[in-house]
Enzyme design. Structure first.
Site, mmCIF file in Angstrom:
data_model
loop_
_atom_site.group_PDB
_atom_site.id
_atom_site.type_symbol
_atom_site.label_atom_id
_atom_site.label_comp_id
_atom_site.label_asym_id
_atom_site.label_seq_id
_atom_site.Cartn_x
_atom_site.Cartn_y
_atom_site.Cartn_z
ATOM 1 N N HIS A 1 11.022 9.255 15.801
ATOM 2 C CA HIS A 1 10.736 8.493 14.584
ATOM 3 C C HIS A 1 11.848 8.714 13.570
ATOM 4 O O HIS A 1 12.321 9.830 13.389
ATOM 5 C CB HIS A 1 9.401 8.928 13.964
ATOM 6 C CG HIS A 1 9.120 8.248 12.644
ATOM 7 N ND1 HIS A 1 8.613 6.979 12.570
ATOM 8 C CD2 HIS A 1 9.309 8.659 11.359
ATOM 9 C CE1 HIS A 1 8.500 6.629 11.296
ATOM 10 N NE2 HIS A 1 8.909 7.627 10.535
ATOM 11 N N ASP B 1 -4.532 4.964 7.736
ATOM 12 C CA ASP B 1 -3.212 5.079 7.099
ATOM 13 C C ASP B 1 -2.774 3.738 6.526
ATOM 14 O O ASP B 1 -2.213 3.680 5.420
ATOM 15 C CB ASP B 1 -2.172 5.573 8.106
ATOM 16 C CG ASP B 1 -0.774 5.529 7.526
ATOM 17 O OD1 ASP B 1 -0.532 6.262 6.550
ATOM 18 O OD2 ASP B 1 0.058 4.754 8.009
ATOM 19 N N ARG C 1 -1.812 3.259 -2.052
ATOM 20 C CA ARG C 1 -0.825 4.123 -2.712
ATOM 21 C C ARG C 1 0.348 3.314 -3.244
ATOM 22 O O ARG C 1 0.922 3.623 -4.292
ATOM 23 C CB ARG C 1 -0.329 5.189 -1.735
ATOM 24 C CG ARG C 1 -1.359 6.264 -1.414
ATOM 25 C CD ARG C 1 -0.960 7.072 -0.188
ATOM 26 N NE ARG C 1 0.406 7.583 -0.307
ATOM 27 C CZ ARG C 1 1.231 7.723 0.721
ATOM 28 N NH1 ARG C 1 0.853 7.389 1.954
ATOM 29 N NH2 ARG C 1 2.440 8.195 0.538
ATOM 30 N N SER D 1 1.051 10.392 6.542
ATOM 31 C CA SER D 1 1.133 8.976 6.909
ATOM 32 C C SER D 1 1.972 8.800 8.172
ATOM 33 O O SER D 1 1.560 8.136 9.127
ATOM 34 C CB SER D 1 1.747 8.179 5.752
ATOM 35 O OG SER D 1 1.961 6.833 6.123
ATOM 36 N N LYS E 1 0.342 8.387 12.645
ATOM 37 C CA LYS E 1 0.695 7.331 13.603
ATOM 38 C C LYS E 1 1.365 7.914 14.844
ATOM 39 O O LYS E 1 1.124 7.474 15.962
ATOM 40 C CB LYS E 1 1.605 6.302 12.929
ATOM 41 C CG LYS E 1 0.935 5.517 11.809
ATOM 42 C CD LYS E 1 1.771 4.361 11.333
ATOM 43 C CE LYS E 1 2.954 4.802 10.501
ATOM 44 N NZ LYS E 1 2.580 5.258 9.148
#
Length: 435
Positions: free
Chosen positions: A82, A161, A168, A183, A187
């Protein structure tokens, strides 16, 4: 249990229990707890912060709010990667076939972009016919067959999320370390990988502008992944100027292909080798960073990484010939240079402004409904530390609209600072640290 009591407890600096966190996450996901109460809780978290135990509990509650992908049918150690994002970040396009060619199965869920360029899926769709709309059974079978598959993120993955982030975003509570880390990691955990390698960007083109903030986020995410039983590594990399030289969807695909041919930009190649070596280590395909790097260099030099990209593109309906003939990819009708107004050294590039130039050209989305022009973007000719003569090109803009090209050109010049002194170089290069 009452939401009012949970809000008041956090407002007063108390530590929420696992049960209290699950209560509000589950209730909000089901629509039983209203936005205004969760908004109040998020603001309380923003000011009072969360402990490591709370952050882990929030991550796990969000991960389990929807489907937890089961990848046990895939042979080997599944490693996910990621990136926190940046300008010119096409890393997955070159990295995943490199790693898959070394025997680490890549089963990745990716998204579309919202901002200056498209996401991984948008970039892959530069290959005519390519699709990530594949079933889970086909996704798993393809990884077992050729070692790599990428599919679109489903709405059932960490739905809490998605709801919390949207809230947010409009209540000024995005930039809290615990909320950002939970967050991202919710995932990643829901996506089912055995190990996770994180690329945390820092600099003017990154979400975390300061290096110490990027380090703190990296440590937080590594702690969450480790506590969840996943082997987790974080690399902190520079985003004070665009990654590589290409910014824009098809242009970035072409640069990734060049990298798999051993002709990529030095900074981008180094990032792929650094991330890839960690993926091979946690994927149990190398004994050391050094041996992993050599293996990755080998799959580039012998052509097997490029072949793996072609297999992957073809398996998901894309034109595999475009891997070997990038001229088949979308190309812009207008190519214009942006030239330097004076001689000197490039001292600074406002990285986020370069991203906006790509957006102006049509290479990104301002809203989720915006259409992306896959052909447009820019190629940088000069980066920080390079000498430039007056009238020499700093970059070439690729456009399909003359007005957009002119507007992007004006914006581009404001992003470059050129001076008489050559700036000092950070000896660490693009890699600022590994956790």
């Amino acid at each position: 249990m009452r939401m009012y009591d949970i809000i008041m407890k956090k407002r007063n600096g108390g530590e929420l229990s696992d049960d209290e966190i699950r209560f509000f996450v589950d209730g909000y996901t089901r629509g039983e707890i209203p936005d205004y109460q969760v908004s109040a809780l998020m603001m309380a978290v923003f000011f009072q912060k969360m402990s490591k135990a709370e952050t882990h509990a929030l991550t796990m509650a969000m991960a389990h709010s929807g489907e937890m992908l089961d990848l046990s049918a895939i042979r080997g150690v599944k490693v996910d990667k990621h990136s926190t994002g940046g300008v010119g970040d096409k890393t997955s396009l070159a990295l995943t076939p490199m790693v898959a060619a070394c025997g680490v199965p890549v089963a990745k869920m990716s998204g579309r972009g919202l901002g200056h360029t498209g996401g991984t899926i948008d970039k892959l769709e530069s290959f005519p016919g390519f699709s990530t709309a594949i079933s889970k059974d086909r996704f798993i079978a393809q990884v077992n067959d050729i070692g790599i598959a990428i599919m679109g993120q489903t709405a059932q993955l960490a739905p809490a999320d998605k709801k919390l982030y949207a809230l947010r975003d409009v209540t000024a509570t995005v930039d809290d370390l615990s909320l950002i880390a939970s967050s991202i990691m919710s995932k990643k955990l829901a996506a089912g990988a055995d190990a996770i390698v994180l690329d945390v960007k820092t600099g003017s083109g990154a979400f975390m502008k300061k290096e110490e903030d990027a380090l703190a986020l990296a440590r937080e995410m590594v702690d969450i992944g480790t506590a969840a039983g996943r082997r987790t590594v974080a690399v902190i990399s520079d985003m004070d100027q665009p990654l590589g030289r290409a910014v824009g969807n098809a242009l970035e695909v072409k640069e990734a292909i060049a990298t798999l041919n051993g002709q990529g930009p030095e900074d981008f190649t180094e990032l792929c080798l650094t991330l890839g070596s960690r993926m091979l280590l946690v994927g149990e395909k190398a004994e050391s960073v050094e041996s992993a790097r050599e293996r990755l260099k080998q799959v580039i030099s012998d052509g097997s990484a490029l072949k793996k990209l072609a297999e992957f593109v073809g398996a998901q309906g894309g034109d595999r010939e475009a891997v070997y003939h990038p001229e088949l990819l979308p190309a812009a009708s207008v190519v214009r240079p942006v030239v330097a107004c004076r001689s000197g050294y490039v001292q600074h590039i406002a990285c986020d402004e370069i991203g906006i130039c790509s957006l102006i050209l049509g290479g990104g989305r301002e809203t989720k409904e915006s259409a992306i022009d896959l052909a447009v973007g820019l190629i940088l000719e000069k980066k920080v530390g390079d000498h430039v003569e007056e009238g020499e090109p700093l970059a070439y803009l690729h456009a399909n609209d003359e007005d957009k090209c002119a507007a992007a050109g004006e914006r581009f010049l404001q992003a470059y600072t050129i001076g008489d002194e050559q700036p000092g170089r950070d000896e660490r290069g693009i890699i600022k640290g590994v956790i």
